[in-house]
Each structure stands twice: as structure tokens, then as C-alpha cells.
Design a protein around this motif. Structure first.
Motif, mmCIF file in Angstrom:
data_model
loop_
_atom_site.group_PDB
_atom_site.id
_atom_site.type_symbol
_atom_site.label_atom_id
_atom_site.label_comp_id
_atom_site.label_asym_id
_atom_site.label_seq_id
_atom_site.Cartn_x
_atom_site.Cartn_y
_atom_site.Cartn_z
ATOM 1 N N ALA A 106 -12.891 53.313 64.822
ATOM 2 C CA ALA A 106 -12.751 52.086 64.038
ATOM 3 C C ALA A 106 -11.926 51.040 64.787
ATOM 4 C CB ALA A 106 -12.096 52.399 62.689
ATOM 5 N N GLY A 154 -12.751 47.089 60.895
ATOM 6 C CA GLY A 154 -13.003 48.520 61.060
ATOM 7 C C GLY A 154 -12.881 49.238 59.726
ATOM 8 N N PHE A 155 -13.502 50.392 59.642
ATOM 9 C CA PHE A 155 -13.418 51.193 58.409
ATOM 10 C C PHE A 155 -13.050 52.627 58.725
ATOM 11 C CE2 PHE A 155 -17.269 48.563 58.406
ATOM 12 C CZ PHE A 155 -16.811 47.551 57.588
ATOM 13 N N VAL A 156 -12.271 53.216 57.822
ATOM 14 C CA VAL A 156 -12.031 54.657 57.866
ATOM 15 C C VAL A 156 -12.221 55.161 56.448
ATOM 16 C CG1 VAL A 156 -10.449 56.492 58.504
ATOM 17 C CG2 VAL A 156 -10.283 54.295 59.654
ATOM 18 N N GLY A 200 -17.602 46.325 61.909
ATOM 19 C CA GLY A 200 -17.811 47.129 63.102
ATOM 20 C C GLY A 200 -17.244 46.473 64.353
ATOM 21 N N LEU A 220 -8.467 46.319 59.124
ATOM 22 C CA LEU A 220 -8.930 47.700 58.961
ATOM 23 C C LEU A 220 -8.927 48.053 57.479
ATOM 24 C CD1 LEU A 220 -9.668 50.399 60.469
ATOM 25 C CD2 LEU A 220 -7.273 51.039 60.174
ATOM 26 N N ALA A 229 -12.183 59.243 63.918
ATOM 27 C CA ALA A 229 -12.751 58.149 63.123
ATOM 28 C C ALA A 229 -11.867 56.900 63.236
ATOM 29 C CB ALA A 229 -12.903 58.580 61.663
ATOM 30 N N ILE A 230 -10.565 57.099 63.268
ATOM 31 C CA ILE A 230 -9.648 55.958 63.424
ATOM 32 C C ILE A 230 -9.811 55.344 64.824
ATOM 33 C CG2 ILE A 230 -7.202 55.291 63.581
ATOM 34 C CD1 ILE A 230 -6.651 57.457 61.416
ATOM 35 N N SER A 257 -18.660 60.087 58.543
ATOM 36 C CA SER A 257 -18.692 58.896 59.397
ATOM 37 C C SER A 257 -19.103 59.224 60.818
ATOM 38 C CB SER A 257 -17.327 58.194 59.452
ATOM 39 O OG SER A 257 -16.509 58.533 58.396
#
Lengths: 265, 260
Positions: B156, B81-83, B77, B164, B152-153, B90
Motif C-alpha cells: 500500500a 493506499g488501502f490496508v 492505488g 492511507l 499488505a502495508i 488483498s
């Protein structure tokens, strides 16, 4: 006479206070034993067309003739009876079945409802259907939840052919499958078509899938049919910007030296 | 090259599952690379993503090692980062886009809400959302799937993470939007010098921009290496099958065109 003749089909939705034309004046035909690939981005109207054709939602205007019936005028018992000839296979297979159902009950329903074979012969027919789609007859007793995604799609195809249809509407029917399984399902569909003369309306956003199985390809954009022609012609010489964008978006396998691939969108 | 993360002998078994989801995986993540993790359903690719991200469910048994070059795992976080595949899952449906994109920057970077909102606006511009000031005040349901994935990107990347993880981030989108999102991700991580771990079932999609690929099957790493080498001269039979199953517009059709 064409198997399917769609003329000037229109449908509007209101969305967030705005009136949106989901389908504007769409006309197309489909011959027996032919596959028409219906391509388009999300929101282009291709699924709306499929849903109207399947009588899941009404049209605002236009006509559909299927097997020489005024299809949108049929209702009640007559519609139910004729529906046997137009079947469907969707993307979300688990969502299409009662989760507690067995494979046998999924296949028994259409045989019973449309009185395809007498009751005593149904188990034999179910075994033949399973075998035809490449599954062992012993699968009949399994729960629909315990078979794999690819097997479930074979069962959905078996259910669709159970009523001996002349047309099957396939809406993103292979999009959720792994590539290795996807190819086998496409081969099965082509075999069934050659053997039984079934026509397919194959809806997909994936032109590579449509190229594999379609005789003709139609391209939709913002509710309009913007291009229709022989599959090779649409792929090799696209005339509409929508077709060109769909073609550019198909990922190419880059196996050469690390030369950068650019997405021209 | 010294790895950003060295994964050694990694095995993961979910609670209540007799079969491990990942078995004895050795792989390095290099700093600044685009690493594509490729596999079909059940290959273990998403389990690897969740393990790297520290997002395994409670009760999952993990064996093996993950050694980060900085000594400790990046903080999810903030530094990572996550997608995911489904942007609706999300995003919180009752918070505005602005609140969600700003939240991470406020919490992790200690920005004020005002500064965090400016940061959010900047991020929405960078992911090329049309009319970003208006979108800041919108709710997720008012956006299309492709726009939600752009949001969402943006969320992130708002904290400026060094790595990522994108798990099937384009699989639920139509092909045109997929191509746009992949090209956007590629551009953003390159610009920021970030490391990208891109999980996908689509070998062709990965072949277009990854530096290295790792092929997974049934919880095992089958083959890994530079994208050109693995895809031109695959050493493993499964990799060859995967490449042979790929179908694009130059693949011969299964039917003859003139309808009978």
C-alpha cells in the motif's frame, strides 16, 4: 479428584518439511465450577490443546482425565455418551451451524442425540434454554442466519448447556463480538457458571477478556505452558516474558490530554 | 485549517437494501492527521472507508459531496493506499510477494521491474519483515498472518501515497501482533507526513495514537473531535456507553477469584 487433569500432553505437526512441536509436555488441572483462562499469541498451542481436549485431533503423548475417565482412551459409543459433559463454543458461530437450520433444530439436536429429555418435552426445554440465555422463546422458529452475531452466540451457549455439561471449552468465544455485546455475553457465562457449577476452559489471546472471567490464568508460548497462577497474580506480577508481552499488548483507553501512548513491544 | 477532504451530506445506500448504510454525514479529513473512525457492526464505518476509497460496489447510491483540496480525488492505488482486515484477501496467492509489492510502483510510478523490485525490497525492510530478500521470492501462504499484513502495508505504501485508509487492519491479528502493526503504521505515516484514516471497532486502540476521532452508529456520525476532548468529555450518550463498555486489565473482574 479434579474435574480435568491434563498431564504431559504433547503434539507435533510437520509444516513445510519441518517438524514443529505444537504442544510440549503441557500439564494442568481444572476444578469443578472454575474458569481457567488459557492465554497466548497465535501459534502458541492454545487452540491445539483445546482441540485435543475436545477429541477433534489426537495427541502424540500424555494423558487427560475428565470426570475420572481416561479421556483419550474412550472411543465409540462410550465417548459419544461422555461427550455430553464436555461442550464447546467457538468464535465463528455461523460456521458452526448448518446455515439452513432453524434455532429450534440447533437446540433439538443435542437434546435428541444425548436423550436429555423425552421427545414430547423437547419444545418446552428449547423454550427454557432460549429464555435462560436471554432470548424470547419465539426465536425458535427463526433461521440461524437471520439472527445477529450476539444472538447467535447466545444460541451457541444454549446449545452448549443443553446437555448439562460439567465443562465448556470456549475458544475465542467473544472475540468477534462488538464490545457492548461482549460484556453481556461474559456476564451470561458467569451467571451460568454460578448457577450450574460449570467449569470453563476459556481460550483467548485477549487478556482483558480472560481477566474478566478467569479464576486462574495459564500462559502458553511456543507449545509450552510458561506460567500459571491466580488471575490477579499473573496480571499484576507476571513472571514470564510471554505474559508480560500479552499484558503490554492490551490497548489502554487513553482519555487524558494528548499525551502519546507508546506500545512497548 | 483547510481540509484535505470535505465530506458533506454523504448518504450511501447499497443495492437491494432498503436502509441507507450512511446517512447525511458531514466530516473533514485534515492533511497529515491520524483520523480514527470508530463504530460497532453496522455503524457505517466501513462504508465510509469504501466511499472515500472509491470502492463501493456497483449499484450503490451515493448522495452528497466529497470535495478534495487538490481539486480531484486522489488516484486509488497511487495517491491513496488501502490496508484491509484480511491480508490474504488483498494478496494474490499465486504471485510472489516481490511481484505484488513491486506491481503498484511499476504501474503507477513508471518504474522498470528491476527498479520496482528494489523499491519492494526497501519497503519490506521498512515494514521490518525479517529476511526481506527471501520474503520477496515467497508466496503469501508461506507467511504468518502478521507478516502478510506487513506485506499488505508495504504494497500500500510502495507508491508513496499521501493518504492511507486502514479498515480494521489489525482486527484479525492476535493482540501482540496488533500492537506491533499499529505502532508500525503510526511510525510510517508520521515519517512520511501521510494522512491516515484508521477504521476500527476498538476505541481504546484508537485512543493510543489518533489525533481526532469520529464515532459512528447506525450509519450516522454521532460525534467527532480531537481525541482528548471526545474521550474525556463525550457529549453524546452513545459515546459514553461505548467508553463504559471498554474493558481492560484495570476493569474489575466479573467473578471473585477464590473459586468456590
Amino acid at each position: 479428584m479434579m474435574l480435568l487433569d491434563i498431564a504431559n500432553l504433547s503434539r507435533r505437526f510437520s509444516s513445510g518439511g519441518r517438524d514443529v512441536a505444537a504442544l510440549s509436555d503441557v500439564s494442568l488441572t481444572l476444578a469443578s465450577g472454575e474458569t481457567l483462562g488459557l492465554a497466548g499469541a497465535s501459534g502458541s498451542g492454545k487452540s491445539t490443546l483445546a482441540r485435543i481436549l475436545l477429541r477433534l485431533i489426537p495427541a502424540d503423548g500424555g494423558t487427560i482425565h475428565f470426570e475420572e475417565n481416561d479421556w483419550l482412551k474412550l472411543s465409540g459409543a462410550e465417548l459419544r455418551r461422555r461427550r455430553a459433559k464436555m461442550q464447546m463454543v467457538f468464535q465463528d458461530i455461523l460456521g458452526a451451524f448448518n446455515p439452513r437450520a432453524t434455532v429450534a433444530s440447533v437446540l433439538d439436536d443435542p437434546l435428541r442425540i444425548h436423550e436429555i429429555v423425552p421427545k414430547a418435552e423437547r419444545p418446552k426445554e428449547i423454550a427454557a434454554l432460549l429464555e435462560r440465555v436471554g432470548l424470547p422463546a419465539s426465536y425458535a422458529t427463526r433461521s440461524i442466519r437471520e439472527v445477529s452475531g450476539g444472538q447467535r452466540q447466545r444460541i451457541a451457549i444454549a446449545r452448549a448447556i443443553a446437555t448439562r455439561p460439567s465443562l465448556i471449552v470456549l475458544d475465542e468465544a467473544v472475540s468477534a463480538l462488538d464490545v457492548s455485546i461482549r460484556g453481556k455475553i461474559l456476564e451470561l457465562l458467569v451467571e451460568l457458571q454460578q448457577e450450574r457449577g460449570i467449569a470453563y476452559l476459556f481460550v483467548s489471546h485477549d487478556l482483558a477478556v480472560l481477566r474478566a472471567v478467569s479464576h486462574r490464568i495459564a500462559v502458553m508460548e511456543a507449545g509450552r505452558l510458561v506460567e500459571i497462577g491466580a488471575a490477579s497474580q499473573v496480571i499484576e506480577n507476571p513472571r514470564s516474558s510471554a505474559a508480560r508481552a500479552l499484558i503490554a499488548a492490551v490497548p489502554r483507553l487513553v482519555t487524558g490530554l494528548p499525551e502519546r501512548h507508546h506500545y512497548d513491544v | 485549517m483547510s481540509a484535505l477532504c470535505e465530506i458533506r451530506g454523504l448518504s450511501v445506500t447499497y443495492q437491494g437494501h432498503p436502509v441507507p448504510a450512511l446517512t447525511n454525514v458531514d466530516i473533514d479529513i485534515h492533511p497529515g492527521e491520524r483520523l480514527a473512525i470508530i463504530g460497532e457492526s453496522g455503524s457505517g464505518k466501513s462504508t465510509l472507508a469504501r466511499t472515500i476509497a472509491g470502492l463501493l460496489p456497483a449499484g450503490a447510491r451515493v448522495r452528497g459531496e466529497m470535495r478534495w483540496s487538490i481539486g480531484q480525488a486522489p488516484l486509488p492505488g497511487r495517491d491513496m493506499g488501502f490496508v484491509f482486515q484480511d491480508p490474504s484477501a488483498s494478496l494474490n496467492p499465486v504471485l510472489t510477494i516481490g511481484e505484488q509489492v513491486a506491481e503498484g510502483a511499476r504501474r503507477n510510478l513508471g518504474l522498470t521491474w528491476k527498479a520496482a523490485h528494489e523499491r519492494a525490497l526497501d519497503m519490506l525492510e521498512r515494514v521490518r519483515i525479517p529476511d526481506p530478500a527471501k520474503v520477496l521470492k515467497a508466496f503469501p501462504h508461506q507467511l504468518s498472518g502478521g507478516q502478510r499484513q506487513r506485506v499488505a502495508i508495504a504494497a500500500a505504501l510502495a507508491t508513496g501515497p499521501g493518504i492511507l485508509i486502514a479498515d480494521e487492519a489489525t482486527s484479525a491479528l492476535d493482540m501482540i501482533v496488533q500492537a506491533e502493526i499499529v505502532s508500525l503504521l503510526d511510525e510510517l505515516v508520521r515519517e512520511a507526513g501521510m494522512t491516515l484514516v484508521f477504521i476500527t471497532h476498538d476505541v481504546a486502540l484508537a485512543s493510543g495514537f489518533a489525533d481526532r476521532v469520529a464515532i459512528f452508529r447506525n450509519g450516522e456520525l454521532v460525534e467527532a473531535g480531537p481525541v482528548g476532548a471526545v474521550l474525556t468529555a463525550p457529549e453524546n450518550g452513545y459515546t459514553r456507553t461505548l467508553l463504559a463498555s471498554h474493558r481492560d486489565l484495570s476493569t474489575p473482574p466479573l467473578i471473585r477469584e477464590a473459586a468456590t
